[in-house]
Design an enzyme around this catalytic site. Structure first.
Site, PDB file in Angstrom:
ATOM      1  CB  ILE A 280      -0.884  -0.006   1.264  1.00  0.00           C
ATOM      2  CG1 ILE A 280      -1.875  -1.168   1.201  1.00  0.00           C
ATOM      3  CG2 ILE A 280      -1.627   1.316   1.425  1.00  0.00           C
ATOM      4  CD1 ILE A 280      -2.671  -1.329   2.464  1.00  0.00           C
ATOM      5  CB  CYS A 281       1.072   4.186  -2.212  1.00  0.00           C
ATOM      6  SG  CYS A 281       1.803   5.826  -2.171  1.00  0.00           S
ATOM      7  CB  ILE A 282       3.661   5.344   2.866  1.00  0.00           C
ATOM      8  CG1 ILE A 282       3.490   5.957   4.261  1.00  0.00           C
ATOM      9  CG2 ILE A 282       4.698   6.109   2.054  1.00  0.00           C
ATOM     10  CD1 ILE A 282       4.654   5.705   5.190  1.00  0.00           C
TER      11      ILE A 282
ATOM     12  CB  ALA B  91      -1.756   4.576   3.099  1.00  0.00           C
TER      13      ALA B  91
END
Lengths: 104, 130, 133
Positions: B77-79, B82
């Site tokens: 998941i892209c930080i 997110a």
């Protein structure tokens, strides 16, 4: 070196399929998935454009069977020349074509 | 073939997560390798463990978690995406001074470099979005 | 061997987050020593239009960042001429995005190249990895 173009939007809602066909090169494949399968039906206002892409541009057009079934489109109602694939066939298309490009 | 999949939309609102999941299953069934699945934009919402869909509906987040467990998939998941949307793992929640985390099993939070690395390392990169 | 990455932008900015988050990927991509190309077609041409001011929307104006990409070695911006024309735009409506050419005494050069649809099709076909937003 061919490319698999993936289109997921109805051509009656967005210009993705139109734009895709305007950029597809001879030998490329176009796969219609999700709402884009609505464009694979015969007798639509787009039929002649799709037929021209297949016959004159030498682009192969495929439609994802599970998305056709989900939307109640039987294979009998499909435009001549469009080939139906399942998810396994989708995978095979990504193997057969060296590149993939999604028209989001 | 080695694949990286990018999922740009959240579950339920758009079909893209479903399509990516079905594609991943079909690819794995054929013996291909999924190097990474990278969740970006609203796609990060596929990684919440707090979704409780009605019993007669599919449970997309759980299906991703189960597929990851079965095949050892790397679900990233892209930080940045997110953080915008409130997806947190325990360490990030702590760092941000938040009291809760919500990331589902099998997912991890990391940077956009993971997407580029996926593109470099994989034979095919596919984008599923809106 | 470096791969060729293209970032395909077909959506207008602000109405959705795609343009901004696409730019965020491009900024990270710059660190990876791969070849980076940006394509702007269909409504995506509005991402690099002049005079953007989303202040009244309460949103950040990220359009200046495109001009900073040259400092990260990202200098290939292809804009489709037909997409501009269809929207009543011309090259003059685009931001003057430039880079300094290290190999030419840091001369300032344009990053934006307006190309035909046929040329754009060839540019797309020439890539290894296509990220669409």
């Amino acid at each position: 070196m061919a490319m698999l173009h993936i289109v997921n939007k109805s051509p009656f809602e967005r210009n993705a399929l139109k734009s895709c066909l305007a950029h597809a090169l001879a030998g490329d494949a176009v796969l219609l998935i999700e709402d884009a399968v609505i464009g694979a039906v015969s007798g639509t206002s787009l039929a002649s454009e799709l037929q021209a892409a297949m016959s004159e541009q030498a682009v192969s057009i495929y439609a994802l069977g599970p998305d056709l079934s989900a939307r109640g489109v039987s294979e009998q109602r499909m435009l001549d020349g469009i080939q139906v694939v399942d998810y396994a066939g989708f995978v095979d298309l990504t193997v057969a074509n060296e590149k993939t490009q999604s028209w989001l | 073939m080695k694949y990286t999949l990018m999922v740009n939309e959240g579950p339920y609102q758009h079909q893209s997560s479903d399509t990516a999941l079905q594609f991943a299953r079909a690819a794995l069934d054929k013996g291909h390798e999924i190097f990474r699945v990278f969740f970006y934009h609203d796609g990060v919402n596929n990684g919440t463990r707090l979704a409780v869909p009605p019993k007669d509906d599919r449970m997309l987040q759980k299906e991703w978690s189960e597929l990851a467990e079965k095949h050892g998939l790397d679900l990233v998941i892209c930080i940045a995406a997110a953080q915008r949307r409130g997806l947190m793992d325990a360490s990030e929640a702590k760092r941000q001074g938040l009291t809760a985390d919500n990331i589902a099993p099998g997912f991890r939070i990391s940077g956009l470099g993971q997407l580029i690395e996926g593109g470099i390392e994989s034979d095919r990169t596919l984008v599923f979005g809106d | 061997m470096a791969k060729k990455f293209i970032y395909l932008n077909r959506k207008a900015p602000y109405g959705t987050v795609y343009a901004l988050e696409s730019l965020e990927v491009v900024l990270i991509a710059a660190a990876f020593e791969q070849e980076v190309t940006l394509a702007f077609l269909d409504d995506g041409v509005y991402q690099i239009a002049k005079g953007q001011n989303p202040k009244a929307l309460g949103m950040k104006n990220f359009s200046a960042t495109y001009n900073a990409l040259g400092d990260y070695g990202i200098t290939q911006f292809y804009v489709e001429r037909e997409s501009l024309a269809e929207r009543g735009l011309s090259e003059d409506d685009l931001m003057p995005i430039v880079y300094e050419d290290e190999d030419d005494d840091y001369a300032e050069k344009p990053s934006v190249r307006v190309v035909s649809r046929a040329e754009m099709a060839q540019i797309m076909a020439d890539q290894d990895v296509t990220f669409s937003f």
